[in-house]
Design a protein around this motif. Structure first.
Motif, short mmCIF file in Angstrom:
data_model
loop_
_atom_site.label_atom_id
_atom_site.label_comp_id
_atom_site.label_asym_id
_atom_site.label_seq_id
_atom_site.Cartn_x
_atom_site.Cartn_y
_atom_site.Cartn_z
N MET A 1 -3.55 13.22 -5.89
CA MET A 1 -3.19 12.46 -6.77
C MET A 1 -3.91 11.42 -6.11
N PRO A 2 -4.38 10.30 -6.93
CA PRO A 2 -4.97 9.38 -7.17
C PRO A 2 -4.53 7.90 -6.74
N SER A 3 -4.93 7.24 -5.47
CA SER A 3 -4.53 6.31 -4.71
C SER A 3 -3.40 5.13 -4.56
N SER A 4 -3.90 5.25 -6.55
CA SER A 4 -3.49 3.69 -7.06
C SER A 4 -2.72 4.38 -8.00
N ALA A 5 -2.36 4.83 -8.32
CA ALA A 5 -1.50 6.22 -9.86
C ALA A 5 -0.30 4.38 -9.86
N ALA A 6 -0.99 4.22 -11.51
CA ALA A 6 0.10 3.23 -11.75
C ALA A 6 1.75 4.03 -12.59
N MET A 7 2.21 3.79 -12.06
CA MET A 7 3.59 4.59 -12.76
C MET A 7 4.24 3.50 -13.66
N ALA A 8 5.17 4.92 -14.28
CA ALA A 8 6.20 3.97 -14.47
C ALA A 8 7.29 3.32 -13.81
N PRO A 9 8.48 2.62 -14.35
CA PRO A 9 9.28 1.80 -12.75
C PRO A 9 10.00 2.38 -12.30
N GLY A 10 10.22 2.44 -11.54
CA GLY A 10 11.05 3.75 -11.07
C GLY A 10 11.06 5.49 -10.69
N THR A 11 10.08 5.63 -10.56
CA THR A 11 9.61 7.27 -9.89
C THR A 11 8.94 6.31 -8.86
N GLY A 12 8.95 6.47 -8.06
CA GLY A 12 8.69 6.26 -6.49
C GLY A 12 7.82 7.65 -6.05
N ARG A 13 8.57 8.04 -5.13
CA ARG A 13 8.06 8.89 -4.44
C ARG A 13 8.49 10.55 -5.25
N GLN A 120 8.72 -7.12 -7.77
CA GLN A 120 10.13 -5.91 -7.38
C GLN A 120 9.58 -4.69 -7.42
N PRO A 121 9.11 -3.89 -6.15
CA PRO A 121 8.14 -3.05 -6.60
C PRO A 121 9.20 -1.72 -7.63
N ALA A 122 10.46 -1.46 -7.45
CA ALA A 122 11.09 -0.54 -8.56
C ALA A 122 11.05 -1.31 -9.90
N THR A 123 10.76 -1.98 -10.56
CA THR A 123 11.09 -2.19 -11.43
C THR A 123 9.16 -3.19 -12.07
N GLN A 124 8.29 -2.56 -10.70
CA GLN A 124 6.81 -3.72 -11.00
C GLN A 124 6.82 -5.41 -11.79
N ALA A 125 7.67 -5.95 -11.36
CA ALA A 125 8.17 -6.99 -12.20
C ALA A 125 7.40 -7.56 -11.51
N ASN A 126 6.77 -9.08 -12.45
CA ASN A 126 5.94 -9.35 -11.09
C ASN A 126 4.81 -8.94 -10.35
N ASP A 127 3.82 -8.00 -11.00
CA ASP A 127 2.93 -7.40 -10.52
C ASP A 127 1.29 -8.08 -10.23
N ILE A 128 1.29 -9.15 -9.43
CA ILE A 128 0.28 -10.22 -9.36
C ILE A 128 0.34 -10.34 -7.45
N CYS A 129 -1.12 -10.30 -7.20
CA CYS A 129 -1.07 -10.74 -6.09
C CYS A 129 -2.22 -11.75 -6.04
N LEU A 130 -2.57 -12.48 -4.98
CA LEU A 130 -4.07 -13.11 -4.70
C LEU A 130 -4.48 -12.89 -3.45
N LEU A 131 -5.40 -12.50 -3.09
CA LEU A 131 -6.71 -11.93 -2.62
C LEU A 131 -7.42 -13.09 -1.65
N ARG A 132 -7.58 -13.77 -0.76
CA ARG A 132 -8.19 -14.88 -0.39
C ARG A 132 -9.54 -13.79 0.65
N LEU A 133 -10.77 -13.95 -0.15
CA LEU A 133 -12.00 -13.29 0.87
C LEU A 133 -12.25 -14.67 2.25
N ASN A 134 -13.34 -13.27 3.13
CA ASN A 134 -13.36 -14.27 4.33
C ASN A 134 -14.44 -14.93 4.21
#
Length: 283
Positions: A1-13, A120-134
């Motif tokens: 399984m690809p390492s970053s599969a974007a699945m439906a909310p709530g599917t989990g393991r 919210q990982p269970a629902t993927q609500a607010n699925d956003i982040c920022l990465l600060r580079l070095n």
């Protein structure tokens, strides 16, 4: 399984297991656009014509996408970094074909991860982040910034043509595409999309469809990449259904316009954005 599969909310393991079994059962009779494929119904872009695109890798393998907002900041999807050791992550700018040596590349480690506080990982609500580079990216023909929507901007209207890009895998054996791929999609009315998802969608999302009978959209390892409408990032790849590009489960993106104030607040707390590569019209 690809390492970053974007699945439906709530599917989990359990959802991961279902996808793995389904992939194994369909190897000999491939469904067009199924899980693990590259950008579905798309094409390879002209090299470095999407200079804002970012590849985030772990242990030497592409894991998720993102886009360069600021010379020291990248926007990506929060779900990409669950259970990940940030010290092993690299952010690659200026790439086109990930398996080839390219003099245009700039590689950074991740100095900090700022996840939206209401993710919210269970629902993927607010699925956003920022990465600060070095370090600070050096802008040029192959490395450029992508603008956010203006403050208070409404999401694109249903039917708007947009494009989604990524280095998603070309098979369930995690074979990468030859280079950066892109598909043109159309914004789907949110109420219609929510009906397709049986009312599971959280607020502040966007959906897209192919606009014709073809299966078209994003797939595994495209997570975090931008949905570009006009010249601005209006969406962020979040999740799709069991079969990539299937119109029965439209692609779902984080609605970037809902997070513009939060994004710039995070950036400002670290540095002055306009002294480091943004335009005053974006702030």
């Amino acid at each position: 399984m690809p390492s970053s599969a974007a699945m439906a909310p709530g599917t989990g393991r359990w959802g991961c297991l279902v996808l793995e079994v389904a992939a194994a059962l369909t190897q000999l009779t491939r469904t067009p656009g199924c899980c693990g494929s590259r950008i579905i119904g798309g094409h390879e872009v002209t090299p470095h014509s999407r200079p804002y695109m970012v590849s985030v890798s772990f242990e030497g393998r592409h894991h998720c996408g993102g886009f360069l907002l600021h010379v020291r900041w990248v926007v990506s999807a929060a779900h990409c970094f669950r259970d990940r050791d940030l010290s092993t992550g690299l952010v690659v700018l200026g790439a086109h074909a990930l398996l080839k040596a390219e003099p245009t590349r700039q590689v950074f480690s991740i100095a900090a991860l700022v996840q939206h506080p209401s993710y919210q990982p269970a629902t993927q609500a607010n699925d956003i982040c920022l990465l600060r580079l070095n370090g600070s990216a050096v802008l040029g023909p192959a490395v450029r910034l992508l603008r956010l929507p203006r403050r208070g901007a409404r999401p694109p209207l249903a039917g708007t043509r947009c494009r989604v890009s990524g280095w998603g895998f070309t098979s369930d054996f995690e074979e990468p595409p030859p280079a950066l791929m892109e598909a043109e999609v159309r914004v789907l009315d949110l109420s219609a999309c929510n009906r397709s998802w049986q009312g599971q969608l959280s607020p502040a999302v966007l959906c897209t469809r192919s606009g014709d009978r073809r299966w078209r959209g994003f797939c595994s390892a495209d997570s975090g990449g931008p949905l570009v409408c006009g010249s601005r990032a209006h969406g962020l790849v979040s999740f799709s259904g069991l079969w990539c590009g299937d119109p029965k489960t439209p692609d779902v993106y984080t609605q970037v316009s809902a997070f513009v104030a939060w994004i710039w607040d995070v950036v400002r707390r670290s540095s002055s954005p306009c002294s480091m590569g943004c335009s005053m019209g974006d702030v």
